[in-house]
Design a protein around this motif. Structure first.
Motif, mmCIF file in Angstrom:
data_model
loop_
_atom_site.group_PDB
_atom_site.id
_atom_site.type_symbol
_atom_site.label_atom_id
_atom_site.label_comp_id
_atom_site.label_asym_id
_atom_site.label_seq_id
_atom_site.Cartn_x
_atom_site.Cartn_y
_atom_site.Cartn_z
ATOM 1 N N ALA A 1 37.957 39.992 48.576
ATOM 2 C CA ALA A 1 38.119 39.756 47.136
ATOM 3 C C ALA A 1 38.224 41.073 46.381
ATOM 4 C CB ALA A 1 36.932 38.956 46.605
ATOM 5 N N ALA A 2 39.085 41.084 45.364
ATOM 6 C CA ALA A 2 39.177 42.248 44.485
ATOM 7 C C ALA A 2 37.893 42.357 43.667
ATOM 8 C CB ALA A 2 40.383 42.107 43.564
ATOM 9 N N GLU A 3 37.637 43.539 43.136
ATOM 10 C CA GLU A 3 36.445 43.731 42.309
ATOM 11 C C GLU A 3 36.786 43.490 40.855
ATOM 12 O OE1 GLU A 3 33.547 47.470 41.455
ATOM 13 O OE2 GLU A 3 33.485 46.601 43.473
ATOM 14 N N THR B 1 21.167 38.025 46.520
ATOM 15 C CA THR B 1 20.955 37.592 47.898
ATOM 16 C C THR B 1 20.696 36.088 47.905
ATOM 17 O OG1 THR B 1 20.013 39.741 48.471
ATOM 18 C CG2 THR B 1 19.550 37.902 49.961
ATOM 19 N N PRO B 2 21.614 35.278 48.445
ATOM 20 C CA PRO B 2 21.421 33.823 48.461
ATOM 21 C C PRO B 2 20.568 33.400 49.648
ATOM 22 C CG PRO B 2 23.549 34.330 49.394
ATOM 23 C CD PRO B 2 22.916 35.659 49.034
ATOM 24 N N MET C 1 25.844 38.076 48.126
ATOM 25 C CA MET C 1 26.918 37.366 47.429
ATOM 26 C C MET C 1 27.228 38.116 46.145
ATOM 27 S SD MET C 1 26.491 33.494 46.001
ATOM 28 C CE MET C 1 27.394 32.897 44.582
ATOM 29 N N GLU C 2 28.491 38.083 45.732
ATOM 30 C CA GLU C 2 28.910 38.801 44.527
ATOM 31 C C GLU C 2 29.502 37.830 43.505
ATOM 32 O OE1 GLU C 2 30.259 42.850 46.963
ATOM 33 O OE2 GLU C 2 31.778 41.430 46.226
ATOM 34 N N LEU C 3 29.221 38.108 42.227
ATOM 35 C CA LEU C 3 29.842 37.418 41.104
ATOM 36 C C LEU C 3 30.752 38.421 40.410
ATOM 37 C CD1 LEU C 3 26.647 35.781 39.518
ATOM 38 C CD2 LEU C 3 28.036 34.886 41.396
ATOM 39 N N HIS C 4 31.991 38.040 40.159
ATOM 40 C CA HIS C 4 32.966 38.924 39.524
ATOM 41 C C HIS C 4 33.507 38.260 38.268
ATOM 42 C CE1 HIS C 4 33.447 41.627 43.090
ATOM 43 N NE2 HIS C 4 33.107 40.530 43.744
ATOM 44 N N ARG D 1 38.199 35.226 33.647
ATOM 45 C CA ARG D 1 38.487 34.800 35.016
ATOM 46 C C ARG D 1 37.308 35.240 35.866
ATOM 47 N NH1 ARG D 1 41.230 36.946 39.534
ATOM 48 N NH2 ARG D 1 41.655 38.868 38.375
ATOM 49 N N LEU D 2 36.745 34.307 36.621
ATOM 50 C CA LEU D 2 35.553 34.586 37.405
ATOM 51 C C LEU D 2 35.758 34.175 38.850
ATOM 52 C CD1 LEU D 2 34.249 32.824 34.570
ATOM 53 C CD2 LEU D 2 32.587 34.578 35.170
ATOM 54 N N TRP D 3 35.026 34.826 39.759
ATOM 55 C CA TRP D 3 35.078 34.426 41.158
ATOM 56 C C TRP D 3 33.829 34.894 41.888
ATOM 57 C CZ3 TRP D 3 38.019 38.076 38.785
ATOM 58 C CH2 TRP D 3 38.054 39.381 39.312
ATOM 59 N N THR D 4 33.511 34.178 42.962
ATOM 60 C CA THR D 4 32.418 34.560 43.843
ATOM 61 C C THR D 4 33.010 35.005 45.176
ATOM 62 O OG1 THR D 4 32.134 32.358 44.808
ATOM 63 C CG2 THR D 4 30.865 32.849 42.810
ATOM 64 N N ALA D 5 32.213 35.767 45.916
ATOM 65 C CA ALA D 5 32.631 36.191 47.251
ATOM 66 C C ALA D 5 31.398 36.624 48.033
ATOM 67 C CB ALA D 5 33.624 37.347 47.182
#
Length: 276
Positions: free
Chosen positions: A161-163, A171-172, A246-249, A258-262
């Protein structure tokens, strides 16, 4: 496997409803789960997406399938495909829920559709939820469920995923996943039963809930814009496990985000758009 799509489409229009009071204790547990704080005063505005913890279907143990979900053929159609996932959906926020509200959920199956993917048949069930409190509509939700055949898990080959312009990392761990399952009365074993998730369903770890990811993204969006969005739509495209951070962007697109997780170093897992 033969799927009688005409029979399954007979579930379109089926309804289910339940009512539960939104208590300060629930908000307290929700806040503790997400390491946040909200007012616990009677009448205070409740956090967004807490409705996913209210008025959920309640089925006795004898009525559950092997995976911990309610057995098929009640409100949801009796789809013979064994794997069920939350594929995406959308929320439209009309008015905030408040502590002390008697919250009513009315759910209606609006579509049942058969598609074919690389792994075989995919059966999509669309459910509309209307959440009401104090005599008015507070929230409408479209929930997209997908059923598929059992198959060995294959890691995504998509690029990392892009940043985003804004990034949060967390940490999930299994405690977070267990607590969220308890809050939402979600018995699906892939979220808390590691032997089942790994040995039966073939995953490398516990699966991070789609609703949990959506809730984290809505909280992230509200934090960045200092207000809860009026609309939020999302789609799950890959899986996040408890095996890595896990990351939230988030990135601005006009008046929207525009949001995404990865998974850290992994491809996009959930992509979403929030607007105000």
């Amino acid at each position: 496997m033969d799927l009688d799509i005409d029979h399954l489409r007979g579930w379109i229009g089926r309804e289910d409803s339940a009512t539960e009071r939104l208590s300060a204790d629930l908000v307290h547990r929700f806040a503790a789960t997400f390491d946040r704080s909200w007012s616990l005063k009677q009448g205070a505005e409740a956090p967004p997406l807490i409705h996913l913890c209210l008025a959920q279907p309640t089925v006795a143990g004898a009525g559950l399938g092997e995976d911990g979900h309610p057995a098929r053929g009640g409100f949801l159609p009796p789809v013979p495909l064994p794997r069920r996932m939350w594929a995406g959906g959308a929320f439209r926020f009309h008015a905030p829920l408040r502590i002390g509200d008697a919250v009513t959920r009315r759910s209606t199956i609006t579509d049942v559709a058969l598609k074919h993917g690389r792994s075989g048949p995919l059966l999509f069930v669309t459910v509309e939820h209307k959440i009401r409190a104090r005599g008015r509509l507070a929230l409408t939700e479209r929930q997209d469920l997908v059923y598929r055949a059992a198959a060995p898990f294959k890691p995504s080959t998509a690029r990392p995923a892009a940043e985003g312009g804004e990034v949060r990392r967390l940490t999930p761990g299994p405690v977070l996943l267990f607590r969220y399952s308890a809050l939402t009365f979600n018995g699906h074993r892939i979220h808390y039963d590691r032997p089942y998730a790994c040995e039966v369903e073939g995953y490398p770890g516990l699966v991070v809930h789609g609703p949990l990811q959506a809730t984290l993204l809505v909280q992230f969006a509200a934090e960045l814009k200092r207000a809860c969005p009026s609309r939020f739509a999302f789609r799950s495209v890959s899986t996040v496990f408890d095996t890595a951070d896990m990351e939230l962007h988030a990135s601005c697109e006009g008046h929207s985000l525009r949001l995404w997780t990865a998974q850290a170093g992994g491809p996009v897992a959930m992509e979403a758009t929030a607007s105000w």
